[in-house]
Design an enzyme around this catalytic site. Structure first.
Site, PDB file in Angstrom:
ATOM      1  N   TYR A  70       0.840  -1.196   0.000  1.00 41.71           N
ATOM      2  CA  TYR A  70       0.000   0.000   0.000  1.00 41.71           C
ATOM      3  C   TYR A  70       0.878   1.250   0.000  1.00 41.71           C
ATOM      4  O   TYR A  70       2.024   1.207   0.459  1.00 41.71           O
ATOM      5  CB  TYR A  70      -0.899  -0.011   1.250  1.00 41.71           C
ATOM      6  N   LYS A  86       5.635   4.000   0.066  1.00 39.55           N
ATOM      7  CA  LYS A  86       5.176   2.733  -0.492  1.00 39.55           C
ATOM      8  C   LYS A  86       5.593   1.635   0.484  1.00 39.55           C
ATOM      9  O   LYS A  86       6.785   1.386   0.680  1.00 39.55           O
ATOM     10  CB  LYS A  86       5.797   2.507  -1.874  1.00 39.55           C
ATOM     11  N   ASP A 183       6.190   0.123 -18.608  1.00 40.77           N
ATOM     12  CA  ASP A 183       4.771   0.201 -18.232  1.00 40.77           C
ATOM     13  C   ASP A 183       4.301   1.649 -18.239  1.00 40.77           C
ATOM     14  O   ASP A 183       3.701   2.135 -17.284  1.00 40.77           O
ATOM     15  CB  ASP A 183       4.549  -0.428 -16.861  1.00 40.77           C
ATOM     16  N   SER A 379      31.445  23.307 -33.767  1.00 38.87           N
ATOM     17  CA  SER A 379      32.148  22.038 -34.004  1.00 38.87           C
ATOM     18  C   SER A 379      32.296  21.299 -32.673  1.00 38.87           C
ATOM     19  O   SER A 379      32.259  21.909 -31.600  1.00 38.87           O
ATOM     20  CB  SER A 379      33.529  22.278 -34.628  1.00 38.87           C
ATOM     21  N   GLU A 384      34.311  17.405 -25.844  1.00 39.71           N
ATOM     22  CA  GLU A 384      32.854  17.430 -25.934  1.00 39.71           C
ATOM     23  C   GLU A 384      32.319  16.062 -26.357  1.00 39.71           C
ATOM     24  O   GLU A 384      31.276  15.618 -25.871  1.00 39.71           O
ATOM     25  CB  GLU A 384      32.404  18.513 -26.920  1.00 39.71           C
ATOM     26  N   ASP A 414      40.649  17.935 -39.374  1.00 38.61           N
ATOM     27  CA  ASP A 414      41.046  19.131 -38.612  1.00 38.61           C
ATOM     28  C   ASP A 414      40.952  18.899 -37.109  1.00 38.61           C
ATOM     29  O   ASP A 414      41.121  19.831 -36.321  1.00 38.61           O
ATOM     30  CB  ASP A 414      40.202  20.340 -39.021  1.00 38.61           C
ATOM     31  N   ASP A 484      28.422  -9.625 -56.104  1.00 38.23           N
ATOM     32  CA  ASP A 484      28.575 -10.616 -57.176  1.00 38.23           C
ATOM     33  C   ASP A 484      30.011 -10.739 -57.673  1.00 38.23           C
ATOM     34  O   ASP A 484      30.294 -11.481 -58.630  1.00 38.23           O
ATOM     35  CB  ASP A 484      27.640 -10.292 -58.352  1.00 38.23           C
TER      36      ASP A 484
END
Length: 518
Positions: A70, A86, A183, A379, A384, A414, A484
């Site tokens: 519950y 909970k 869910d 860039s 990063e 570069d 091929d």
């Protein structure tokens, strides 16, 4: 984990209200045998959580109930803050899997702690009878309640987009962490307060689970009306959350479910075979952009479906939203890692293909580029790139070779990745190929023509050398695409190369990509 399908949900809003009222009445009745808690259990399950719950919190009114326990409102005895608790009955954890489910839910809540659209986790406690999960108290009710309270059980497009944007942010965050909610339904989204502009919070991660790269879930879980086709086929992943959000969006906009039948099997057949109906009212009066958004989420092939981050870039959701809200897309990071493993010819082919895509079609990738380009220099630097790849938590510990990825993408050498180079490495090929086959054919022809200089329908070694500027033997570049073995590449071979993985990129016998290749 077992499934939690419930197909007795009525089709009409009035019937839905009656069902939910009965459910709350059942929830309000006392627990049977609540005095003993763990009576009759041969041993007490220990979780290792703190054991001073009663000293810290005073339990108040009942909020709801589930299979194992519950949920109550409670007050922090020290600060006076109100929380939700909970309470899970240890007596019902008579199988090891039930114990693992609780441990996993706590682990997931800890991992997602701090996200603005996920219910905040405070702590987990236990005693001999119960486990207590202490979370943020959301008093605005379930999203389903608000849908049912709307006129004709419909949201306006503007209000629906605000709600959907928040759900997508939750999904994108989960997926970056290698987590699938599994869910997503209106009952599992709560409003923080009763205010009309209250933030939405995702809750109930009881069916959620972590997934390793390259793996698929084989079990069927979720709620029947929101379950994705690939879940029913027992091969699901993060894409299933996006499908569920697509179903919710359809309901928000028209007040009906896109897939409906009186039986569970009937619903599943609808999900697997049929398309949503966009002809009945009110769909003719709903914007083209909104319909396009829903259609792109309810694509039955998960590889062709928008990702959560891509969906956040869609014009219908993006309008009125902040571009900085769009997180890094896990699929973009995946595509960059894959690019380094492709043959040189395929890398050249993808660059040619990228030049055929217009600016409007690249909006989601521009958002992704901007999210990674932290200093907004135009860039992406190695730092990063390293920062972005570290966001993909399932792969972070596998040590991706960031410099190698940069070098593979950096065609002008570069040391940086510009937007043009970024696009070539991050195109969603399966979406392009399967959502519009006619346009895909024209793109492939245009990209092929950049190599086929004399227009005879074949790419020869000399033409490939002229296009790439490479010196020495060109045969290794041709080898993979020349199916091929006639020493030249036809358009059909070129198209197949674009859509298939390189030989070095095939899955290992376990289904998990080889991290050493990264």
């Amino acid at each position: 984990m077992g499934g939690c399908f419930s197909t007795n949900t009525p089709a009409t809003p009035a019937a839905e209200r009656r069902r939910r009222r009965r459910r709350r009445q059942r929830a309000a009745s006392p627990e049977k045998g609540s005095g003993g808690g763990a009576e009759g259990v041969a041993r007490v399950v220990e979780f290792g959580y703190e054991r001073d719950f009663e000293g810290r919190y005073e339990v108040g009114r009942l909020l709801g109930h589930g299979q194992f326990g519950y949920t109550f409102a409670a007050t922090d005895r020290g600060s006076g803050d109100r929380v939700a608790v909970k309470r899970i009955d240890k007596a019902k954890m008579n199988r090891p899997v039930a114990v693992e489910d609780v441990k996993r839910e706590v682990k997931i809540l800890k991992a997602l702690k701090g996200h603005e659209n996920i219910v905040h986790f405070y702590n987990a406690f236990e005693d001999d009878s119960y486990v207590y999960i202490v979370m943020e108290l959301c008093e605005g009710g379930e999203l389903l309640d608000r849908i049912l309270a709307k006129k004709n059980s419909r949201y306006s497009e503007k209000d629906a987009a605000v709600v959907v944007r928040q759900m997508l942010k939750v999904a994108a965050e989960c997926h970056l962490r290698g987590l699938v909610h599994r869910d997503m339904k209106p009952e599992n989204f709560l409003f923080k307060s009763t205010k009309e502009d209250s933030p939405l919070k995702a809750t109930d991660f009881g069916l959620s689970d972590f997934i390793n790269p390259g793996k698929k879930f084989r079990d069927i879980v979720g709620s029947a009306y929101y379950v994705a086709p690939e879940v029913l086929k027992r091969r699901s992943g993060p894409e299933s959350d996006v499908w569920s959000i697509g179903v919710i969006t359809y309901i928000l906009l028209c007040g009906r479910r896109p897939f409906w039948d009186k039986t569970e099997d009937g619903i599943f057949k609808e999900v697997l075979r049929n398309k949503p109906d966009f002809r009945k009212r009110p769909w003719p009066s709903i914007s083209t952009s909104a319909k396009d958004f829903v259609k792109r989420l309810l694509v039955k092939n998960p590889r062709a479906r928008l990702t959560a981050a891509q969906a956040l870039s869609h014009p219908w959701v993006r309008e009125g939203g902040d571009a900085s809200e769009i997180p890094v897309d896990i699929s973009v990071l995946y595509n960059m890692r894959q690019f380094v493993k492709y043959s040189r010819f395929k890398q050249f082919a993808l660059r040619a293909l990228a030049s055929t895509v217009n600016e409007e079609e690249l909006a989601d990738l521009k958002d992704q580029f901007d999210a990674i380009d932290i200093d907004k220099s135009g860039s992406i630097s190695i730092e990063e790139m390293r920062h972005a790849l570290a966001k993909d938590l399932p792969w972070r510990l596998k040590g991706p070779r960031v410099l190698e990825i940069i070098q593979a993408i950096d065609s002008n050498t570069d040391g940086l990745v510009d937007f043009k180079e970024f696009v070539a490495a991050t195109l969603h090929i399966h979406q392009m190929a399967e959502l519009d086959s006619e346009r895909w054919g024209l793109r492939c022809q245009a990209a092929f023509s950049k190599f086929d200089l004399d227009g005879d329908g074949y790419i020869t070694p000399d033409e490939l050398r002229m296009h790439t500027g490479l010196k020495g033997s060109i045969e290794p570049l041709l080898e993979e695409a020349d199916i091929d073995k006639d020493g030249r590449i036809s358009l059909s071979e070129f198209r197949k190369l674009l859509r298939t993985a390189s030989m070095s990129n095939l899955p290992s016998p376990t289904g998990v990509p080889n991290p050493q290749a990264l």
